[in-house]
Design a protein around this motif. Structure first.
Motif, PDB file in Angstrom:
ATOM      1  N   ALA A 252       0.813  -1.303  -0.055  1.00 11.12           N
ATOM      2  CA  ALA A 252      -0.050   0.070   0.088  1.00 11.12           C
ATOM      3  C   ALA A 252       0.670   1.458  -0.133  1.00 11.12           C
ATOM      4  O   ALA A 252       0.399   2.315  -0.510  1.00 11.12           O
ATOM      5  N   SER A 253       2.053   0.974   0.357  1.00  9.08           N
ATOM      6  CA  SER A 253       2.947   2.189   0.452  1.00  9.08           C
ATOM      7  C   SER A 253       4.052   2.223  -0.780  1.00  9.08           C
ATOM      8  O   SER A 253       4.869   3.076  -0.654  1.00  9.08           O
ATOM      9  N   SER A 254       3.722   1.472  -1.777  1.00  9.62           N
ATOM     10  CA  SER A 254       4.749   1.325  -2.901  1.00  9.62           C
ATOM     11  C   SER A 254       4.687   2.343  -3.690  1.00  9.62           C
ATOM     12  O   SER A 254       3.637   3.083  -3.645  1.00  9.62           O
ATOM     13  N   GLU A 255       5.763   2.552  -4.651  1.00 11.26           N
ATOM     14  CA  GLU A 255       5.553   3.490  -5.751  1.00 11.26           C
ATOM     15  C   GLU A 255       4.574   3.331  -6.756  1.00 11.26           C
ATOM     16  O   GLU A 255       4.088   3.999  -7.714  1.00 11.26           O
ATOM     17  N   ALA A 256       3.921   2.099  -6.838  1.00  9.30           N
ATOM     18  CA  ALA A 256       3.178   1.590  -7.879  1.00  9.30           C
ATOM     19  C   ALA A 256       1.727   2.383  -7.368  1.00  9.30           C
ATOM     20  O   ALA A 256       0.853   2.657  -8.432  1.00  9.30           O
ATOM     21  N   LEU A 257       1.435   2.973  -6.244  1.00 12.64           N
ATOM     22  CA  LEU A 257       0.191   3.256  -5.887  1.00 12.64           C
ATOM     23  C   LEU A 257       0.444   5.072  -5.560  1.00 12.64           C
ATOM     24  O   LEU A 257      -0.293   5.558  -4.947  1.00 12.64           O
ATOM     25  N   LYS A 258       1.593   5.249  -5.955  1.00 15.28           N
ATOM     26  CA  LYS A 258       1.848   7.073  -5.718  1.00 15.28           C
ATOM     27  C   LYS A 258       0.885   7.772  -6.611  1.00 15.28           C
ATOM     28  O   LYS A 258       0.551   8.949  -6.196  1.00 15.28           O
ATOM     29  N   ASP A 259       0.389   7.258  -7.780  1.00 14.00           N
ATOM     30  CA  ASP A 259      -0.620   7.999  -8.754  1.00 14.00           C
ATOM     31  C   ASP A 259      -1.943   7.813  -8.059  1.00 14.00           C
ATOM     32  O   ASP A 259      -2.862   8.443  -8.710  1.00 14.00           O
ATOM     33  N   HIS A 260      -2.094   7.049  -7.053  1.00 16.77           N
ATOM     34  CA  HIS A 260      -3.497   6.898  -6.516  1.00 16.77           C
ATOM     35  C   HIS A 260      -3.470   7.118  -4.822  1.00 16.77           C
ATOM     36  O   HIS A 260      -3.414   6.126  -4.104  1.00 16.77           O
ATOM     37  N   PRO A 261      -3.197   8.248  -4.389  1.00 14.30           N
ATOM     38  CA  PRO A 261      -2.845   8.282  -3.027  1.00 14.30           C
ATOM     39  C   PRO A 261      -4.080   8.020  -2.078  1.00 14.30           C
ATOM     40  O   PRO A 261      -4.053   7.808  -1.082  1.00 14.30           O
ATOM     41  N   GLU A 262      -5.200   8.559  -2.664  1.00  6.54           N
ATOM     42  CA  GLU A 262      -6.476   8.124  -1.656  1.00  6.54           C
ATOM     43  C   GLU A 262      -6.686   6.529  -1.597  1.00  6.54           C
ATOM     44  O   GLU A 262      -7.067   6.212  -0.504  1.00  6.54           O
ATOM     45  N   LEU A 263      -6.268   5.687  -2.682  1.00 17.37           N
ATOM     46  CA  LEU A 263      -6.769   4.501  -2.472  1.00 17.37           C
ATOM     47  C   LEU A 263      -5.376   3.972  -1.707  1.00 17.37           C
ATOM     48  O   LEU A 263      -5.526   3.148  -0.947  1.00 17.37           O
ATOM     49  N   SER A 264      -4.312   4.563  -1.510  1.00 16.96           N
ATOM     50  CA  SER A 264      -3.134   4.227  -0.889  1.00 16.96           C
ATOM     51  C   SER A 264      -3.628   4.349   0.525  1.00 16.96           C
ATOM     52  O   SER A 264      -3.057   3.344   1.691  1.00 16.96           O
ATOM     53  N   LYS A 265      -4.002   5.412   0.927  1.00 21.21           N
ATOM     54  CA  LYS A 265      -4.338   5.974   2.154  1.00 21.21           C
ATOM     55  C   LYS A 265      -5.501   4.996   2.745  1.00 21.21           C
ATOM     56  O   LYS A 265      -5.325   4.625   4.005  1.00 21.21           O
ATOM     57  N   LEU A 266      -6.489   4.823   1.928  1.00 17.22           N
ATOM     58  CA  LEU A 266      -7.476   3.904   2.525  1.00 17.22           C
ATOM     59  C   LEU A 266      -6.989   2.587   2.852  1.00 17.22           C
ATOM     60  O   LEU A 266      -7.333   1.577   3.800  1.00 17.22           O
ATOM     61  N   LEU A 267      -6.324   1.919   2.074  1.00 16.28           N
ATOM     62  CA  LEU A 267      -5.634   0.555   2.191  1.00 16.28           C
ATOM     63  C   LEU A 267      -4.767   0.523   3.300  1.00 16.28           C
ATOM     64  O   LEU A 267      -4.870  -0.502   4.291  1.00 16.28           O
ATOM     65  N   ARG A 268      -3.965   1.680   3.556  1.00 11.96           N
ATOM     66  CA  ARG A 268      -3.088   1.691   4.687  1.00 11.96           C
ATOM     67  C   ARG A 268      -3.968   1.711   6.067  1.00 11.96           C
ATOM     68  O   ARG A 268      -3.738   1.066   6.974  1.00 11.96           O
ATOM     69  N   ASP A 269      -5.005   2.514   6.060  1.00 16.97           N
ATOM     70  CA  ASP A 269      -5.926   2.712   7.278  1.00 16.97           C
ATOM     71  C   ASP A 269      -6.669   1.485   7.590  1.00 16.97           C
ATOM     72  O   ASP A 269      -6.680   1.071   8.856  1.00 16.97           O
ATOM     73  N   GLN A 270      -7.156   0.831   6.500  1.00 13.72           N
ATOM     74  CA  GLN A 270      -7.845  -0.616   7.000  1.00 13.72           C
ATOM     75  C   GLN A 270      -6.860  -1.731   7.174  1.00 13.72           C
ATOM     76  O   GLN A 270      -7.169  -2.481   8.530  1.00 13.72           O
ATOM     77  N   LEU A 271      -5.797  -1.596   6.775  1.00 17.97           N
ATOM     78  CA  LEU A 271      -4.617  -2.729   6.965  1.00 17.97           C
ATOM     79  C   LEU A 271      -4.148  -2.400   8.364  1.00 17.97           C
ATOM     80  O   LEU A 271      -3.961  -3.516   9.412  1.00 17.97           O
ATOM     81  N   GLU A 272      -4.052  -1.234   8.947  1.00 17.70           N
ATOM     82  CA  GLU A 272      -3.596  -0.693  10.092  1.00 17.70           C
ATOM     83  C   GLU A 272      -4.717  -1.376  11.273  1.00 17.70           C
ATOM     84  O   GLU A 272      -4.109  -1.651  12.498  1.00 17.70           O
ATOM     85  N   GLN A 273      -5.714  -0.939  11.219  1.00 16.18           N
ATOM     86  CA  GLN A 273      -6.820  -1.292  11.997  1.00 16.18           C
ATOM     87  C   GLN A 273      -7.066  -2.754  12.152  1.00 16.18           C
ATOM     88  O   GLN A 273      -6.966  -3.313  13.320  1.00 16.18           O
TER      89      GLN A 273
END
Length: 348
Positions: A252-273
């Motif tokens: 979720a924090s990789s370079e592949a999702l830099k173009d999709h910051p909202e998706l990256s943040k959503l994935l990180r929040d859910q995975l951290e929970q």
């Protein structure tokens, strides 16, 4: 539901009343029958004495009154006779103006006949042949005193029987309470099980309770084994999910999702929970240990382990301490309170 004590008391009362009445009536009947046989022997002896008192005289057969018992001379003395021969009959002076009926058959009259002064008489008829004549002698004795004695015996027996019944009921109540005391002990031990103060019931119980106690202990062992397997399965699942979660967080924090910051943040929040939830459950399983659920929270016993676990997780730089009154036990579930305190201190 009716109590065991009441059912036993009613059953005991019923049995004792039926058996007591049957024994009392049978005993009185046998005693009275034996007494009548004894009195019959006395009456037969009186009849033979009257037969001997009959003597031959110039005018025929006469009764020698000097050979008679004084009881036959005293009015209503309770001893009477009647002598029948040919067309004549003699009777004792004790009958006064009463008549003693002649029995239709020889032998003892079982059914008492009403005599003078309301007396109940026991009558015996015996036939003899003397001086070429058939002589019928009937002798009677007042049976009223004997009947009064039987009535008194019945009353005394009734009073003694009631007293004995009351005593037996008291002893039965004491015996039942002592016999049921192991059940009260088992109830207290089950309450201790609920509070987590013991893991099984004592097996030193009466023979009748052994199957019940053995079944409860078997159920407790099965429950404890199931809880252990559940905790182990939860721990294994948590450890198995840690690596995939770490990979997903890294992705979720990789370079592949830099173009999709909202998706990256959503994935990180859910995975951290998910990871936080997983860590809490693993900590709860580790802190709960092998204690059965429902145990009270013993502060002196549980807090040192909880603080030691938190220190091990977050580092030795933490200075964790506690102050509780000696012997303090909180009336809440041990596992729930461990989870609550663990989450609170972990967040702090």
């Amino acid at each position: 539901m009716r109590s065991i004590q009441r059912r036993l008391s009613l059953g005991l009362i019923s049995v004792m009343v039926v058996v007591g009445v049957a024994l009392a009536q049978t005993s009185l009947w046998l005693f009275e029958a034996g007494l009548q046989r004894y009195l019959e022997a006395g009456l037969r002896n009186d009849a033979e004495n009257l037969l001997v008192a009959l003597v031959r005289a110039a005018g025929g057969v006469q009764l020698d009154e000097q050979r008679l018992s004084p009881a036959y001379q005293r009015p209503f003395s309770g001893h009477y006779f009647r002598i029948d021969f040919d067309d004549t009959h003699w009777r004792s002076r004790s009958l006064w103006d009463q008549e003693l009926p002649r029995l239709p058959e020889i032998g003892l009259k079982g059914n008492l006949q009403l005599g003078p002064e309301g007396q109940q008489l026991l009558v015996l008829r015996a036939d003899y042949k003397r001086y070429g004549r058939l002589i019928s002698i009937s002798v009677a004795q007042d049976y009223t005193p004997v009947r009064e004695s039987f009535r008194l015996m019945r009353r005394i027996g009734l009073i003694l029987g009631l007293a004995a019944l009351l005593l037996v009921l008291i002893l039965q109540r004491v015996t039942v309470r002592r016999a049921l005391r192991p059940l009260e002990t088992a109830r207290e031990q089950i309450a201790q099980l609920q509070q987590g103060q013991r893991s099984q019931l004592d097996t030193q119980v009466p023979l009748e309770l052994e199957p019940l106690v053995a079944q409860i202990n078997h159920l407790l062992a099965h429950t404890e084994d199931s809880l252990k397997r559940s905790r182990n399965a939860l721990g294994n699942l948590g450890h198995a999910l840690k690596t995939p979660l770490a990979v997903l967080l890294s992705a979720a924090s990789s370079e592949a999702l830099k173009d999709h910051p909202e998706l990256s943040k959503l994935l990180r929040d859910q995975l951290e929970q998910v990871q936080q939830r997983l860590n809490r459950e693993l900590n709860r399983a580790r802190l709960a240990g092998e204690t059965l659920p429902g145990a009270l929270f013993d502060c002196e016993k549980e807090l040192p382990g909880l603080l030691a676990t938190l220190t091990m997780i977050h580092g030795e730089h933490l200075d964790l301490s506690y102050h509780v009154p000696p012997g303090l036990q909180l009336p809440w579930d041990r596992e729930d309170l461990l989870e609550l305190l663990g989450n609170l201190l972990d967040t702090a």
